[in-house]
Design an enzyme around this catalytic site. Structure first.
Site, PDB file in Angstrom:
ATOM      1  N   GLU A 103     -70.269  40.592 -22.317  1.00  0.00           N
ATOM      2  CA  GLU A 103     -70.591  40.935 -20.551  1.00  0.00           C
ATOM      3  C   GLU A 103     -70.817  42.239 -20.239  1.00  0.00           C
ATOM      4  O   GLU A 103     -70.969  42.289 -18.620  1.00  0.00           O
ATOM      5  CB  GLU A 103     -68.665  40.451 -20.116  1.00  0.00           C
ATOM      6  CG  GLU A 103     -68.074  41.405 -19.852  1.00  0.00           C
ATOM      7  CD  GLU A 103     -67.133  42.006 -21.164  1.00  0.00           C
ATOM      8  OE1 GLU A 103     -67.492  40.954 -22.311  1.00  0.00           O
ATOM      9  OE2 GLU A 103     -66.950  42.670 -21.391  1.00  0.00           O
ATOM     10  N   ASP A 146     -60.955  47.781 -21.838  1.00  0.00           N
ATOM     11  CA  ASP A 146     -62.856  47.520 -21.122  1.00  0.00           C
ATOM     12  C   ASP A 146     -62.996  48.327 -20.110  1.00  0.00           C
ATOM     13  O   ASP A 146     -64.000  47.829 -19.915  1.00  0.00           O
ATOM     14  CB  ASP A 146     -63.296  46.025 -21.302  1.00  0.00           C
ATOM     15  CG  ASP A 146     -63.859  45.778 -22.368  1.00  0.00           C
ATOM     16  OD1 ASP A 146     -64.585  46.563 -22.922  1.00  0.00           O
ATOM     17  OD2 ASP A 146     -64.227  44.848 -21.900  1.00  0.00           O
ATOM     18  N   ASP A 155     -68.581  36.724 -23.939  1.00  0.00           N
ATOM     19  CA  ASP A 155     -67.997  38.306 -24.264  1.00  0.00           C
ATOM     20  C   ASP A 155     -69.558  39.072 -24.182  1.00  0.00           C
ATOM     21  O   ASP A 155     -68.707  39.976 -24.597  1.00  0.00           O
ATOM     22  CB  ASP A 155     -67.431  38.026 -26.050  1.00  0.00           C
ATOM     23  CG  ASP A 155     -66.658  38.709 -25.790  1.00  0.00           C
ATOM     24  OD1 ASP A 155     -65.943  39.154 -25.363  1.00  0.00           O
ATOM     25  OD2 ASP A 155     -65.842  38.810 -26.646  1.00  0.00           O
ATOM     26  N   LYS A 175     -61.672  35.038 -27.144  1.00  0.00           N
ATOM     27  CA  LYS A 175     -61.863  35.971 -28.104  1.00  0.00           C
ATOM     28  C   LYS A 175     -59.940  35.500 -28.747  1.00  0.00           C
ATOM     29  O   LYS A 175     -59.695  35.506 -28.210  1.00  0.00           O
ATOM     30  CB  LYS A 175     -61.325  37.840 -27.417  1.00  0.00           C
ATOM     31  CG  LYS A 175     -62.595  38.548 -26.755  1.00  0.00           C
ATOM     32  CD  LYS A 175     -61.938  39.878 -26.462  1.00  0.00           C
ATOM     33  CE  LYS A 175     -63.104  40.679 -26.369  1.00  0.00           C
ATOM     34  NZ  LYS A 175     -64.363  41.010 -26.919  1.00  0.00           N
ATOM     35  N   ARG A 179     -72.081  44.239 -21.142  1.00  0.00           N
ATOM     36  CA  ARG A 179     -74.392  45.035 -20.589  1.00  0.00           C
ATOM     37  C   ARG A 179     -74.558  43.615 -19.784  1.00  0.00           C
ATOM     38  O   ARG A 179     -75.555  44.559 -18.413  1.00  0.00           O
ATOM     39  CB  ARG A 179     -75.132  43.798 -22.124  1.00  0.00           C
ATOM     40  CG  ARG A 179     -75.020  42.287 -22.234  1.00  0.00           C
ATOM     41  CD  ARG A 179     -75.821  42.004 -23.065  1.00  0.00           C
ATOM     42  NE  ARG A 179     -74.140  42.606 -24.821  1.00  0.00           N
ATOM     43  CZ  ARG A 179     -74.479  42.585 -25.191  1.00  0.00           C
ATOM     44  NH1 ARG A 179     -75.934  42.634 -26.358  1.00  0.00           N
ATOM     45  NH2 ARG A 179     -73.585  42.872 -26.641  1.00  0.00           N
ATOM     46  N   ASP A 237     -61.067  41.789 -20.585  1.00  0.00           N
ATOM     47  CA  ASP A 237     -62.014  40.907 -21.905  1.00  0.00           C
ATOM     48  C   ASP A 237     -61.304  40.596 -22.477  1.00  0.00           C
ATOM     49  O   ASP A 237     -61.228  40.238 -23.578  1.00  0.00           O
ATOM     50  CB  ASP A 237     -62.563  42.434 -21.996  1.00  0.00           C
ATOM     51  CG  ASP A 237     -63.756  41.026 -22.739  1.00  0.00           C
ATOM     52  OD1 ASP A 237     -64.313  39.951 -22.049  1.00  0.00           O
ATOM     53  OD2 ASP A 237     -64.780  42.058 -23.285  1.00  0.00           O
ATOM     54  N   LYS A 262     -69.385  50.878 -17.585  1.00  0.00           N
ATOM     55  CA  LYS A 262     -67.961  49.942 -17.964  1.00  0.00           C
ATOM     56  C   LYS A 262     -67.288  49.425 -16.887  1.00  0.00           C
ATOM     57  O   LYS A 262     -66.316  50.268 -17.959  1.00  0.00           O
ATOM     58  CB  LYS A 262     -69.167  48.933 -19.301  1.00  0.00           C
ATOM     59  CG  LYS A 262     -68.236  47.684 -19.570  1.00  0.00           C
ATOM     60  CD  LYS A 262     -68.201  47.516 -20.812  1.00  0.00           C
ATOM     61  CE  LYS A 262     -67.219  46.354 -21.283  1.00  0.00           C
ATOM     62  NZ  LYS A 262     -67.511  45.676 -22.744  1.00  0.00           N
TER      63      LYS A 262
END
Ligand code: BES
Ligand code: ZN
Ligand code: ZN
Length: 523
Positions: free
Chosen positions: A355, A294, A353, A283, A357, A276, A271
């Site tokens: 994201e 991230d 959020d 967030k 996956r 993010d 990932k």
């Protein structure tokens, strides 16, 4: 990197000496301190043991793990007496210590000795693997990140420069290659730390791809980069939709290390969200800065592949970094948008959020497709800072492992014994699968159950990813959300990016490529 050499003699040459300190319980006495190798430091280095133990008691030393105590010695007539002794905690005294205890003790010492030029280390070890753990701890503790300091740069202490390891082991080929391995693996852990610590103003999908491409040259690694237009036209809807809100376009960065006659073939998928923000599930400001980490999974799989190539391990690796910046704008993905993952599965994005996956789904499908073309994969491993639920479940120092193949997971867990990284197996309970059934698309990207949808969030994410792994292909999902970033330093870990998972991936590939007998004894 710290320059490490070995010596058989405790006739010390440097001004600083690192010694191990343990505690020993005996009968009714609470416990007393035990300096490792106390006989030798008296007979060879001429130290006054009684005086040292008195000093340590006065200083309140306990010999517990992670304790570091410095004792300055007044100049004396003994020619081999160091000016400073650093005692690093080993815990309960033993005839042998777990490698991770040695790694941490060595790392805490080297971290504490930033600014010093040359230091002697005399720590317990009975074989090469333990000496290697000590060397690894020294390298990992000797790290600093000051690329973005200007006027405060001078105040930073440089990492420990050179070390003499006192050992009884023969200075032969195997010893040299153990030290070399420790240096190579640590170099690539440092690379991940650097990438994680680099702010999103200076690290985005494009710069990540360009910089890593440069590092791949010379390692016998092939590089493929898909840009935003190729991603869109070839159907990588996960990476495209996560990246479309940002003015920094997304990338799929793919490297192949294919040695002649590989014993096994694995794919790694990481990932790589370079920031993010949460997108339209924005967030809260507090803690959002941590989301520069991230991309840890992507950095780890690329760095681990570099390490594997550097070590010339006879295993073929394809690593995929799924890179995007999750931002808001008039182009960003809306909650309720439906996207199409590479290979055709549609996903309703209930929460932008969630994201990670989405980008990983593209990567997993692509990895399996390439694997099939290249004669089949022995397994695929994805690495991701995927869920806050991972941190809730396991805290900040233990990562989670999910799988569709228990035997594959057991092999990985054996490798974590070697690496010393803390991973814990997690289930994928059957009943948590159906909450991903979207009323309008093939899948939803979060649970469709409102209030109770948060329960088991880490496992639901695991279920989502599993949907994109073909049946029969062994798969591991490593959720490193908490451990990827350290709030405070400890052992060989510095504040900031930790580089977690690199050492386990390398150890795993090593075990998979070694003869069966070695595989058994190391677990
Ligand atoms: N990058 C975060 C997960 C994360 C949280 C990493 C804390 C490191 C530390 C991920 O993209 C995310 O936001 N996940 C959501 C998923 C939820 C919307 C289902 C989460 O965990 O809250
Ligand atoms: Zn997110
Ligand atoms: Zn994320």
């Amino acid at each position: 990197m710290t320059n490490i050499k070995t010596s058989h003699s405790l006739k010390l040459v440097n001004e600083v000496l690192v010694l191990g300190l343990a505690h020993q319980s005996s009968g009714t006495k609470a416990h007393f301190l035990k300096i490792f190798g106390d006989d030798l430091i008296v007979s060879e280095a001429g130290l006054d043991l009684k005086k040292l133990l008195l000093m340590l008691t006065d200083l309140g030393a306990s010999g517990s793990r992670d304790e570091v105590i410095k004792v300055a010695l007044p100049s004396s007539s003994t020619s081999f007496e160091p000016r400073l002794i650093l005692f690093t905690g080993l815990g309960e005294s033993d005839s042998r210590y777990p490698r991770e205890v040695l790694r941490r003790a060595a790392g805490a010492a080297s971290r504490e000795l930033s600014g010093h030029k040359s230091v002697d280390f005399y720590l317990p070890h009975s074989d090469l693997s333990e000496l290697e753990a000590i060397a690894e701890g020294i390298h990992l503790g000797a790290y600093s990140f000051d690329n973005f300091r200007a006027v405060t740069k001078d105040q930073q202490k440089a990492p420990l420069k050179s070390v003499t390891l006192v050992t009884h082991l023969k200075n032969d080929g195997p010893l040299k290659s153990s030290l070399k391995r420790a240096e190579i693996v640590s170099t690539y852990v440092h690379l991940v730390r650097d990438l994680v610590n680099t702010p999103p103003s200076h690290l985005n999908p494009v710069s990540f791809s360009n910089d890593m491409k440069k590092l791949a040259t010379g390692l016998g690694i092939k590089v493929e980069i898909l840009d935003e237009n190729q991603l869109r036209s070839k159907g990588y809807g996960g990476i495209s939709s996560v990246g479309q809100g940002s003015s920094n376009p997304p990338r799929l960065f793919h490297i192949s290390y294919h040695p002649a006659k590989p014993k096994k073939r694995f794919a790694f998928v990481g990932k790589g969200i370079t920031f993010d923000s949460g997108g339209y599930a924005l967030k809260p400001a507090s803690g959002m800065e941590d989301m520069k980490s991230d991309m840890s999974g992507a950095a780890s799989v690329i760095a681990a592949t570099f390490a594997i190539a550097s070590l010339k391990l006879p295993v073929a690796i394809d690593a995929y970094a799924c890179l995007a910046e999750n931002m808001i704008s008039g182009h960003a993905t809306r909650p309720s948008d439906i996207i199409t993952i590479y290979g055709g599965t549609t996903v309703e994005v209930l929460n932008p959020d969630a994201e990670g996956r989405l980008v990983l789904a593209d990567g997993l499908v692509r990895a399996a497709e390439d694997g099939k073309k290249n004669g089949g994969l022995d397994g695929v491993i994805d690495v991701a800072t995927l869920t806050g639920a991972q941190v809730v479940a396991l805290g900040t120092r233990t990562s989670a492992v999910m799988t569709n193949d228990d035997a594959f997971r057991d092999s990985f867990m054996a490798a974590t014994e070697v690496s010393g990284e803390s991973f814990w197996p997690m289930p994928l309970p059957e009943e948590l699968r159906e909450v991903l059934n979207s009323p309008t698309a093939d899948l939803a990207n979060i649970s469709i159950r409102g209030a109770t949808g948060r329960y088991g969030g880490m496992l639901i994410a695991g279920h989502f990813l599993k949907e994109f792994v073909p049946a029969g292909l062994p798969w591991l999902h490593l959720d490193i959300a908490g451990p990827a970033l350290a709030e405070d330093p400890y052992g060989y870990v510095h504040q900031g990016g930790t580089g977690v998972s690199v050492r386990s991936l390398v150890a795993f590939v090593e075990l998979e490529s070694s003869p069966d007998d070695k595989k058994k004894s190391s677990s």
